[in-house]
Design a protein around this motif. Sequence first.
Motif, PDB file in Angstrom:
ATOM      1  N   LYS A   1      29.335 -18.671  -9.097  1.00 54.47           N
ATOM      2  CA  LYS A   1      28.859 -17.387  -8.598  1.00 54.47           C
ATOM      3  C   LYS A   1      27.659 -16.886  -9.381  1.00 54.47           C
ATOM      4  CE  LYS A   1      32.808 -15.302  -6.346  1.00 54.47           C
ATOM      5  NZ  LYS A   1      33.907 -14.387  -6.544  1.00 54.47           N
ATOM      6  N   SER A   2      27.652 -17.187 -10.647  1.00 55.63           N
ATOM      7  CA  SER A   2      26.578 -16.629 -11.452  1.00 55.63           C
ATOM      8  C   SER A   2      25.333 -17.486 -11.392  1.00 55.63           C
ATOM      9  CB  SER A   2      27.037 -16.480 -12.898  1.00 55.63           C
ATOM     10  OG  SER A   2      27.341 -17.765 -13.398  1.00 55.63           O
ATOM     11  N   GLY A   3      25.317 -18.382 -10.443  1.00 50.73           N
ATOM     12  CA  GLY A   3      24.188 -19.292 -10.353  1.00 50.73           C
ATOM     13  C   GLY A   3      22.882 -18.650  -9.954  1.00 50.73           C
ATOM     14  N   LEU A   4      22.956 -17.381  -9.621  1.00 51.86           N
ATOM     15  CA  LEU A   4      21.808 -16.724  -9.035  1.00 51.86           C
ATOM     16  C   LEU A   4      20.534 -16.807  -9.865  1.00 51.86           C
ATOM     17  CD1 LEU A   4      20.361 -14.721  -7.199  1.00 51.86           C
ATOM     18  CD2 LEU A   4      21.603 -12.911  -8.349  1.00 51.86           C
TER      19      LEU A   4
ATOM     20  N   GLY B   1      19.724 -18.302 -12.909  1.00 50.03           N
ATOM     21  CA  GLY B   1      19.375 -19.313 -13.882  1.00 50.03           C
ATOM     22  C   GLY B   1      19.776 -18.945 -15.290  1.00 50.03           C
ATOM     23  N   GLY B   2      19.060 -19.464 -16.224  1.00 43.71           N
ATOM     24  CA  GLY B   2      19.474 -19.378 -17.617  1.00 43.71           C
ATOM     25  C   GLY B   2      19.315 -18.003 -18.212  1.00 43.71           C
ATOM     26  N   ARG B   3      19.734 -17.922 -19.454  1.00 41.15           N
ATOM     27  CA  ARG B   3      19.659 -16.674 -20.184  1.00 41.15           C
ATOM     28  C   ARG B   3      18.211 -16.389 -20.559  1.00 41.15           C
ATOM     29  NH1 ARG B   3      23.732 -14.168 -23.100  1.00 41.15           N
ATOM     30  NH2 ARG B   3      22.981 -12.872 -24.791  1.00 41.15           N
TER      31      ARG B   3
ATOM     32  N   ARG C   1      23.737  -9.360 -14.594  1.00 43.89           N
ATOM     33  CA  ARG C   1      23.896 -10.464 -13.665  1.00 43.89           C
ATOM     34  C   ARG C   1      25.355 -10.801 -13.390  1.00 43.89           C
ATOM     35  NH1 ARG C   1      21.126 -15.018 -16.103  1.00 43.89           N
ATOM     36  NH2 ARG C   1      23.000 -14.939 -17.339  1.00 43.89           N
ATOM     37  N   GLU C   2      26.156 -10.632 -14.408  1.00 45.14           N
ATOM     38  CA  GLU C   2      27.559 -11.003 -14.267  1.00 45.14           C
ATOM     39  C   GLU C   2      28.209 -10.193 -13.142  1.00 45.14           C
ATOM     40  OE1 GLU C   2      29.761 -10.155 -17.762  1.00 45.14           O
ATOM     41  OE2 GLU C   2      31.427 -11.446 -17.181  1.00 45.14           O
TER      42      GLU C   2
ATOM     43  N   HIS D   1      12.764 -15.372 -10.237  1.00 48.95           N
ATOM     44  CA  HIS D   1      13.615 -16.550 -10.314  1.00 48.95           C
ATOM     45  C   HIS D   1      13.100 -17.653  -9.408  1.00 48.95           C
ATOM     46  CE1 HIS D   1      17.085 -19.061 -10.563  1.00 48.95           C
ATOM     47  NE2 HIS D   1      17.332 -18.931  -9.278  1.00 48.95           N
TER      48      HIS D   1
ATOM     49  N   LYS E   1      11.683 -21.334 -10.516  1.00 46.78           N
ATOM     50  CA  LYS E   1      12.208 -22.610 -10.008  1.00 46.78           C
ATOM     51  C   LYS E   1      11.149 -23.368  -9.206  1.00 46.78           C
ATOM     52  CE  LYS E   1      16.281 -23.440  -9.963  1.00 46.78           C
ATOM     53  NZ  LYS E   1      17.497 -23.986  -9.397  1.00 46.78           N
TER      54      LYS E   1
ATOM     55  N   GLN F   1      19.994 -18.897   1.105  1.00 48.02           N
ATOM     56  CA  GLN F   1      20.629 -19.537  -0.040  1.00 48.02           C
ATOM     57  C   GLN F   1      21.896 -18.798  -0.459  1.00 48.02           C
ATOM     58  OE1 GLN F   1      18.151 -19.399  -3.582  1.00 48.02           O
ATOM     59  NE2 GLN F   1      20.064 -19.275  -4.718  1.00 48.02           N
ATOM     60  N   GLU F   2      21.824 -17.475  -0.417  1.00 48.77           N
ATOM     61  CA  GLU F   2      22.938 -16.672  -0.910  1.00 48.77           C
ATOM     62  C   GLU F   2      24.052 -16.505   0.110  1.00 48.77           C
ATOM     63  OE1 GLU F   2      23.805 -14.689  -3.918  1.00 48.77           O
ATOM     64  OE2 GLU F   2      22.723 -16.487  -4.485  1.00 48.77           O
TER      65      GLU F   2
ATOM     66  N   ASP G   1      25.069  -7.658  -3.292  1.00 37.99           N
ATOM     67  CA  ASP G   1      25.676  -8.942  -2.916  1.00 37.99           C
ATOM     68  C   ASP G   1      26.155  -8.972  -1.477  1.00 37.99           C
ATOM     69  OD1 ASP G   1      27.669  -7.147  -3.271  1.00 37.99           O
ATOM     70  OD2 ASP G   1      28.991  -8.474  -4.411  1.00 37.99           O
TER      71      ASP G   1
ATOM     72  N   ASN H   1      23.764 -23.026  -9.053  1.00 36.51           N
ATOM     73  CA  ASN H   1      22.452 -23.436  -9.536  1.00 36.51           C
ATOM     74  C   ASN H   1      22.509 -23.889 -10.976  1.00 36.51           C
ATOM     75  OD1 ASN H   1      20.871 -23.219  -7.336  1.00 36.51           O
ATOM     76  ND2 ASN H   1      20.336 -21.083  -7.674  1.00 36.51           N
ATOM     77  N   SER H   2      22.755 -22.948 -11.827  1.00 39.57           N
ATOM     78  CA  SER H   2      22.818 -23.282 -13.239  1.00 39.57           C
ATOM     79  C   SER H   2      23.818 -22.350 -13.904  1.00 39.57           C
ATOM     80  CB  SER H   2      21.451 -23.127 -13.880  1.00 39.57           C
ATOM     81  OG  SER H   2      20.999 -21.813 -13.646  1.00 39.57           O
TER      82      SER H   2
END
Lengths: 996, 245
Positions: free
Chosen positions: A687-690, A692-694, A705-706, A796, A800, A813-814, A859, B224-225
């Motif tokens: 779920k938190s894939g939205l 990307g990284g920190r 984001r969480e 984001h 990417k 995508q979502e 969401d 995704n990540s």
Amino acid sequence: MVVSQSNSTPIVSSLLTTTPGKTNSGKESQTSWLLRFFESKHFDMSIAISYLFNTKESGVKTYLCNRLFTFPSEDVDFYLPQLLNIYIYCCNENNEQLMADMLNAYFRTRCSCRTTGIDFSLRCSWLLDAHINDNAKLANASKETRIKRGLNNAIKLYKLIISEKLRPEPQNEINNSNSNNLNNFKKVDSNEHTIQNSKNSNNVLIINSFVKEESSIDMENYSKNDSSVENSSANLLELAKPNGELKKTCEHNTNLVENINLNGSETSLNKAQNTNSSNQANKIHNLSYHYSMHNSVSSNGTNGKKFKPTHHRARSDTTGITNNFTNNRANSITNIKLAIGDLMSGRAFDNNCSCFDGQYNHLIISSIQHNEDNKTTYDKESSSTTSASSSSSTTSETENKENELFKSSVMETPSSLSSNSPNKNIPTISLNNTPYTNSQINDCSCNALRLAPELEFTKALVAIGKKLVRLASKELKNQRLMSELAIINMNLPARVWLPLYDFPHHIVRIPYRSAAVLNSKEKAPYIMYVEVLECDNTHTTPLPPKLLENNLNKLARSQESLALNCDSQSNLIDSNLLSQVGQYSPKSTKSLNPEILLNQPNQINTSNKLTNENFSDCWSINSDSGLHSAPIYRSYKNSFNLNSDNISIDSYMSDYRNDTNGNGNFTFITASEIRRRLEEEDSKSIKSGLNGGRDPDDPSMNALREPWSEKQARIRESSPYGHYPNWRLLPVIIKSGDDLRQELMAFQFLQKLQEIWNQEHVPVYVRPSKILVLSKDSGMIEPILNAVSLHQIKKHQASKRIQNASLLDYFLQEFGQSKTCEDFLTAQKNFVESCAGYSIACYLLQVKDRHNGNILLDDQGHLIHIDYGFMLSSSPKNLGFESSAFKMTYEFVEVMGGVQNDMFAYFKILMLKGFLAARKHMDKLVPIIEIMQLGSQLPCFQKGGAGIVRSLRDRFHLNLTEEQLQIQIDNMITTSINSLTTRMYDNFQYYTNDIH
Amino acid sequence: MSSTSSETKIVEQTATAGCSTTVSGRQQMEPNTDYRVVVFGAAGVGKSSLVLRFVRGTFKDSYIPTIEDTYRQVISSNKLVFTLQITDTTGSHQFPAMQRLNIQKGHAFILVYSITSRQSLEELKAIYKDIVETKGINNGQKTVPIMLVGNKCDESSNRDVQTALAARLAQEWGCEHMETSAKTNVNVKEAFQELLKLDPKNCTLFSDTKQNDKSLSQSSLVKNSVNPKKSKESNENRKKKCSIM
């Protein structure tokens, strides 16, 4: 007595009976039609406020002021900013003094309301504070008497509220004198009794306040039983139930105890009174009193449930004494002073009011009782050890405490073992709902400060924001924020709450590690999360006890207690579990990491220069009573942990209560549990894939984001309060340095629009986020959960390296891969409906600065506009970008499926219908803005003067027919889509502020 | 048959997924556990009147075209208490996408015509076709409860649709038929009750809330990540648990 009785006659009734008659007789011929309208069922608060503002007739004004009393207080509260504005800026003419007085009377009545008075007082004081600061300069400079007079009114009211002179009339006074006439003859009796008592004590005090009188009245309830020991002790128990002024009853309970002389406790009592301000003696007094209570309980054959309040009887007995009015033993307790505002005291938000204290054990019992069926025996025993150990009174306090801890933990073993019986499940079911419905005590009798705790709490939060501004980097800011919040957290739980949220609650803990500083160039707004326990009434429901972070801290604190714990529990836990203790202790040292200041309670102690070595002193609600009560709570927790261990060996109940043990106590986790958690982790990462990284540059991103439900579950798991069924997590943004009154006005406008659309069945969507103004330059904002800004989405996508990525791609995508799947269609529908709502709102209010950072997507696909810093007459730097009616980019249309798609047609229909509905109820919308313009310094009123409201009215296009309006709206949509300036502004923001 | 069963399963999945997110948050989200009834029909046949009569017990003579309205009502049926979500759709605007969405989301449908207008009955045929196509019907066995309702039966003097004609159509479609009047409150409640009785899954739909593996794999497409911190934490958690094992 008679005087106070006449004082207590409600102002409301007198006003209502006298003045409407006046208007009727005086101006009947002129106002009769108006009066018919005012008395019709269509007349509501929104009409009242606009008439109050517009009318020149003083008779009408007075009538309307009176009518304020008849509206539901929520309706009036919505218009509180407007009402205060009228009060300050409209009542300046000489002939309007009456109206000012009437409004003043209304405010005063509401402020001293028993149930909603505190909230109303706070909101009033915050808004008034903002106004006063606003105009202090202006009034001095302009020398206009008008403004000065209005401001004087404001200052007077503000001071009145802040000085806490507006309080409810003592309730028992009224009740007793009105209803309990039968018992009147007893009053004399009891009065004498009190006087005697106070004479007996060291300080002879004259009964001069009616609080004292009241308490003497209260006494009649049980003074008749004075003769018989059994009866009076039974009555004492009844008083533990919601009966009235707990504080008073405490006082008199002890008096009775003195008289009754159950177990020779009188000697120790007297001793306590004679030794001035001696902590030790005080304790003896307490405990012996407590002991006697205990005995009376057991003699009555009551069970442990009834026994528990007596602990608190004893506690409130100590704390209650500290209050600043007549008390026999006031001199013995000088060591508990009011520490409001002193964050290092651990009681910064404690007004020392103990009127509502006595019952929180009910709460504990009800929420954790499922494993405490046999606890009662333990309690009795532990309390007897308490009194036994204290009666020896030779050991030092800390030693005493250790002793108690040891003893209780030994003691609890059998109970926890036996509580493994199947009947433990039975009470859970019955108690999970509302654990405490018995809080009928609704009056504070001790004259403690009612507003101060909440005022101090908000002040502390705002102060953090101001401190953060000075720090250079975001990292530093974030670290500082956490440590500052940790200090505040020390003072919790307390009778403080987030006024943003309507339901009653108490803040019990701030999970400070979850807080984050938000992005801002100059200011330092931050988001934090607050753990609350929902309750029946914020002001009267007993507070929950302080629970320690986890037992980990305790283990780290002293090796001794570790050994103690192990020792006491070793007969229960096998060596397997013991090895775990060893395993966790390295971790506890790891948490000493200096990165997070104040992580360890020891550090707090040293930094506070608290000489007391006992750490739970500074953590317990009340440092003195903590000596008495903390070990008991701790042992609750101990036994309770052990219980759940037993459960987990037999059969694992997936319950939050067990999860809290995961922090480091002896937990046994089954394989199925691990599988479950691993699955959870998996789904979390999905779920938190939205985004990307920190992102180290953007700590707020990580906090925001969480997904909310996960954050809630995570924090609940790690919270010592997480096991309460009424536990809730609330988010809040604290802003300092910004005037939020304009946001508040926008919120009101949006809220009203939403109301109108609901009423007219137009399915457009807006999500107003609540605003609370705390002062001229600070406030709270309700964050929108599970939402990201378009800027973040774009950024984001850019990171990417998705070429030509559009919002539509994000939607696909979502919300599902195809344009026909249900999720996508639902999200698309939500998008269209919210887009229509905000387009209308933004057009009407001329909201500017609509770059992608100010537009969120939640969401479910809803588009949500935030930040109403630029509207009506103001725009960013007034460059004249964004000349279109509202922001409507081609991307938005693309999400709707293109101009040809029927979802776009749906959007147009919604725009039309929504607009028509708003136009129909225009008279509810315009006054919100119009009244606020008076004397306002808000940026949105700076340019244009009277033209602002006129052009607002014009934007409703009253002169157009429905068909013409449709054409007009179609035109607006088309030009907005093709608007060059919108695109230019996005580009401008991209190049200047790096907002995508 | 196989395709139909998978269809309902998906509905159930989304229902459970939605449930797990809504339980904790106070924020009002659309609960997906509702039993959704969608009311279709031509403009002005009395869809809104019918719904309002059922939900609120009121009736108004004035005509305001609906865009879309959703009502929620707690219902007890088959000894089971659940929330009925009634979507009142528009008859005056053509939004095929919205209609498709409503059909997809709906569990049961009420097709309303006016007994005073033959045309309104004709218009239902297209909607019925859409429902059949979207929901899928195999071997003449219907998966979706549908109720054909002839409204305005109080205006029998202007009757344009004979009861028998509509009944025959209902038989052909394999659904129930009823004539109602929102104005005089005839058969309104009964129509909704009949509709709920038509659904054999009413009992099972709400009790079954097991997590399905399929939903996990489905949503993993979005993956995704992973937040590095979180994954680290989770690793720690795993370690912790392993050590206990």
